[in-house]
Write a protein that holds these residues in place. Structure first.
Motif, PDB file in Angstrom:
ATOM      1  N   SER A  12       0.586  -1.126   0.049  1.00 56.75           N
ATOM      2  CA  SER A  12       0.071  -0.019  -0.017  1.00 56.75           C
ATOM      3  C   SER A  12       0.864   1.348  -0.211  1.00 56.75           C
ATOM      4  O   SER A  12       0.552   2.383  -0.583  1.00 56.75           O
ATOM      5  CB  SER A  12      -1.065   0.131   1.291  1.00 56.75           C
ATOM      6  N   LEU A  13       1.996   1.178   0.602  1.00 56.39           N
ATOM      7  CA  LEU A  13       2.792   2.339   0.858  1.00 56.39           C
ATOM      8  C   LEU A  13       3.531   2.576  -0.601  1.00 56.39           C
ATOM      9  O   LEU A  13       3.556   3.840  -0.889  1.00 56.39           O
ATOM     10  CB  LEU A  13       3.934   2.236   1.827  1.00 56.39           C
ATOM     11  N   PHE A  38      -6.923  11.956   2.975  1.00 55.85           N
ATOM     12  CA  PHE A  38      -6.356  10.777   3.692  1.00 55.85           C
ATOM     13  C   PHE A  38      -6.245   9.567   2.723  1.00 55.85           C
ATOM     14  O   PHE A  38      -7.289   9.404   1.686  1.00 55.85           O
ATOM     15  CB  PHE A  38      -7.418  10.119   4.782  1.00 55.85           C
ATOM     16  N   PHE A  39      -5.276   8.573   2.698  1.00 57.15           N
ATOM     17  CA  PHE A  39      -4.939   7.470   2.150  1.00 57.15           C
ATOM     18  C   PHE A  39      -5.255   6.413   2.849  1.00 57.15           C
ATOM     19  O   PHE A  39      -4.841   6.491   4.341  1.00 57.15           O
ATOM     20  CB  PHE A  39      -3.499   7.414   1.510  1.00 57.15           C
ATOM     21  N   LYS A  40      -6.064   5.386   2.649  1.00 53.49           N
ATOM     22  CA  LYS A  40      -6.332   4.362   3.452  1.00 53.49           C
ATOM     23  C   LYS A  40      -6.169   2.933   2.594  1.00 53.49           C
ATOM     24  O   LYS A  40      -6.268   3.023   1.498  1.00 53.49           O
ATOM     25  CB  LYS A  40      -8.174   4.493   3.685  1.00 53.49           C
ATOM     26  N   ASP A  41      -5.940   1.832   3.599  1.00 57.49           N
ATOM     27  CA  ASP A  41      -5.872   0.648   2.885  1.00 57.49           C
ATOM     28  C   ASP A  41      -6.872  -0.281   3.530  1.00 57.49           C
ATOM     29  O   ASP A  41      -7.767   0.048   4.307  1.00 57.49           O
ATOM     30  CB  ASP A  41      -4.410   0.181   2.712  1.00 57.49           C
ATOM     31  N   TYR A  42      -6.802  -1.668   3.109  1.00 60.52           N
ATOM     32  CA  TYR A  42      -7.634  -2.396   3.786  1.00 60.52           C
ATOM     33  C   TYR A  42      -7.566  -2.666   5.462  1.00 60.52           C
ATOM     34  O   TYR A  42      -8.580  -3.088   5.992  1.00 60.52           O
ATOM     35  CB  TYR A  42      -7.180  -4.011   3.326  1.00 60.52           C
ATOM     36  N   PRO A  58      -8.109  -5.472  -1.740  1.00 60.37           N
ATOM     37  CA  PRO A  58      -6.905  -6.368  -1.901  1.00 60.37           C
ATOM     38  C   PRO A  58      -5.691  -5.792  -1.495  1.00 60.37           C
ATOM     39  O   PRO A  58      -5.492  -4.473  -1.312  1.00 60.37           O
ATOM     40  CB  PRO A  58      -6.910  -6.734  -3.612  1.00 60.37           C
ATOM     41  N   PRO A  59      -4.570  -6.212  -1.283  1.00 57.26           N
ATOM     42  CA  PRO A  59      -3.242  -5.959  -0.785  1.00 57.26           C
ATOM     43  C   PRO A  59      -2.898  -5.058  -1.986  1.00 57.26           C
ATOM     44  O   PRO A  59      -2.651  -5.459  -3.070  1.00 57.26           O
ATOM     45  CB  PRO A  59      -2.495  -7.256  -0.608  1.00 57.26           C
ATOM     46  N   GLY A  60      -2.137  -3.954  -1.424  1.00 55.00           N
ATOM     47  CA  GLY A  60      -1.499  -3.128  -2.369  1.00 55.00           C
ATOM     48  C   GLY A  60      -2.710  -2.217  -3.184  1.00 55.00           C
ATOM     49  O   GLY A  60      -2.158  -0.892  -3.531  1.00 55.00           O
ATOM     50  N   TRP A  61      -3.742  -2.337  -2.979  1.00 55.39           N
ATOM     51  CA  TRP A  61      -4.884  -1.354  -3.401  1.00 55.39           C
ATOM     52  C   TRP A  61      -4.942  -0.289  -2.401  1.00 55.39           C
ATOM     53  O   TRP A  61      -5.188  -0.539  -0.967  1.00 55.39           O
ATOM     54  CB  TRP A  61      -6.179  -1.940  -3.547  1.00 55.39           C
ATOM     55  N   VAL A  62      -5.426   1.164  -2.685  1.00 58.00           N
ATOM     56  CA  VAL A  62      -5.655   2.156  -1.626  1.00 58.00           C
ATOM     57  C   VAL A  62      -6.833   2.950  -1.912  1.00 58.00           C
ATOM     58  O   VAL A  62      -7.268   2.934  -3.222  1.00 58.00           O
ATOM     59  CB  VAL A  62      -4.571   2.859  -1.446  1.00 58.00           C
ATOM     60  N   VAL A  63      -7.338   3.678  -0.891  1.00 61.00           N
ATOM     61  CA  VAL A  63      -8.541   4.493  -1.320  1.00 61.00           C
ATOM     62  C   VAL A  63      -8.322   5.901  -0.767  1.00 61.00           C
ATOM     63  O   VAL A  63      -7.245   5.977   0.227  1.00 61.00           O
ATOM     64  CB  VAL A  63      -9.800   4.108  -0.258  1.00 61.00           C
ATOM     65  N   GLN A  64      -8.023   6.789  -1.517  1.00 59.38           N
ATOM     66  CA  GLN A  64      -7.924   8.234  -1.290  1.00 59.38           C
ATOM     67  C   GLN A  64      -9.220   9.072  -0.807  1.00 59.38           C
ATOM     68  O   GLN A  64     -10.075   8.981  -1.679  1.00 59.38           O
ATOM     69  CB  GLN A  64      -7.284   9.045  -2.456  1.00 59.38           C
ATOM     70  N   GLU A  65      -9.453   9.557   0.207  1.00 58.50           N
ATOM     71  CA  GLU A  65     -10.599  10.157   0.945  1.00 58.50           C
ATOM     72  C   GLU A  65     -10.235  11.773   0.796  1.00 58.50           C
ATOM     73  O   GLU A  65      -9.228  12.022   1.362  1.00 58.50           O
ATOM     74  CB  GLU A  65     -10.756   9.748   2.386  1.00 58.50           C
ATOM     75  N   TYR A  78      -7.428   3.323  -5.986  1.00 56.57           N
ATOM     76  CA  TYR A  78      -6.271   3.085  -6.607  1.00 56.57           C
ATOM     77  C   TYR A  78      -5.627   1.607  -6.804  1.00 56.57           C
ATOM     78  O   TYR A  78      -5.685   1.271  -5.628  1.00 56.57           O
ATOM     79  CB  TYR A  78      -5.200   3.962  -6.339  1.00 56.57           C
ATOM     80  N   ASP A  79      -5.323   1.015  -7.924  1.00 58.22           N
ATOM     81  CA  ASP A  79      -4.634  -0.083  -7.878  1.00 58.22           C
ATOM     82  C   ASP A  79      -3.100   0.126  -7.784  1.00 58.22           C
ATOM     83  O   ASP A  79      -2.669   1.205  -7.712  1.00 58.22           O
ATOM     84  CB  ASP A  79      -5.108  -0.894  -9.061  1.00 58.22           C
ATOM     85  N   PRO A  80      -2.431  -1.031  -7.531  1.00 58.02           N
ATOM     86  CA  PRO A  80      -0.943  -0.891  -7.322  1.00 58.02           C
ATOM     87  C   PRO A  80      -0.246  -0.268  -8.311  1.00 58.02           C
ATOM     88  O   PRO A  80       0.870   0.343  -8.122  1.00 58.02           O
ATOM     89  CB  PRO A  80      -0.439  -2.085  -7.124  1.00 58.02           C
ATOM     90  N   SER A  81      -0.553  -0.032  -9.647  1.00 56.86           N
ATOM     91  CA  SER A  81       0.190   0.650 -10.721  1.00 56.86           C
ATOM     92  C   SER A  81      -0.303   2.194 -10.611  1.00 56.86           C
ATOM     93  O   SER A  81       0.165   2.864 -11.307  1.00 56.86           O
ATOM     94  CB  SER A  81      -0.522   0.087 -12.178  1.00 56.86           C
ATOM     95  N   GLY A  82      -1.240   2.540  -9.626  1.00 57.46           N
ATOM     96  CA  GLY A  82      -1.620   3.790  -9.647  1.00 57.46           C
ATOM     97  C   GLY A  82      -2.784   4.381 -10.450  1.00 57.46           C
ATOM     98  O   GLY A  82      -3.187   5.433 -10.244  1.00 57.46           O
TER      99      GLY A  82
END
Length: 123
Positions: A12-13, A38-42, A58-65, A78-82
């Protein structure tokens, strides 16, 4: 104003780093004066409550609030590729599609047809 994130998952980072790197290249990024980001993950909790809203990620995916001064929250996935997905159901469908393609690209050895274009013979 971007808030300090409490994300500890390395995938996620890495995704957040990718997003921030890509954002620096964009010329017409919309500005939201007074918005908190804010960025959040699972494993993250909601900005308002202690509920874990994103356990489905899923791991590596993040949400921007993006929390506007009015209290309105905009979420971007966002997926791991951005790559950004504007809605939860679109992000879920994209992940499911990625899983499907990954399985199709790596068939089990018993189903490998040896590159000849024909299915293996079954006795």
């Amino acid at each position: 104003m971007e808030q300090e994130n409490q994300i500890k998952d390395p995938l996620s980072l890495e995704t957040i780093h990718t997003i921030k790197t890509q954002r620096m290249k964009w010329k017409n990024v919309p500005k939201n004066p007074g918005a908190e980001i804010f960025f959040k993950d699972y494993s993250s909790e909601s900005h308002k409550s202690k509920r874990k809203l994103y356990e489905w990620l899923p791991p590596g995916w993040v949400v921007q609030e993006r929390v506007m001064p009015s209290g309105r929250v905009y979420r971007y996935y966002y997926d791991p590729s951005g790559f950004m997905y504007p809605k939860k159901h679109i992000a879920k469908a994209a992940y499911k599609d990625m899983e499907t393609r990954e399985v199709e690209d790596n068939p089990p050895p018993s189903l490998d047809c040896g590159g000849k274009g024909k299915a293996p013979m079954v006795d």
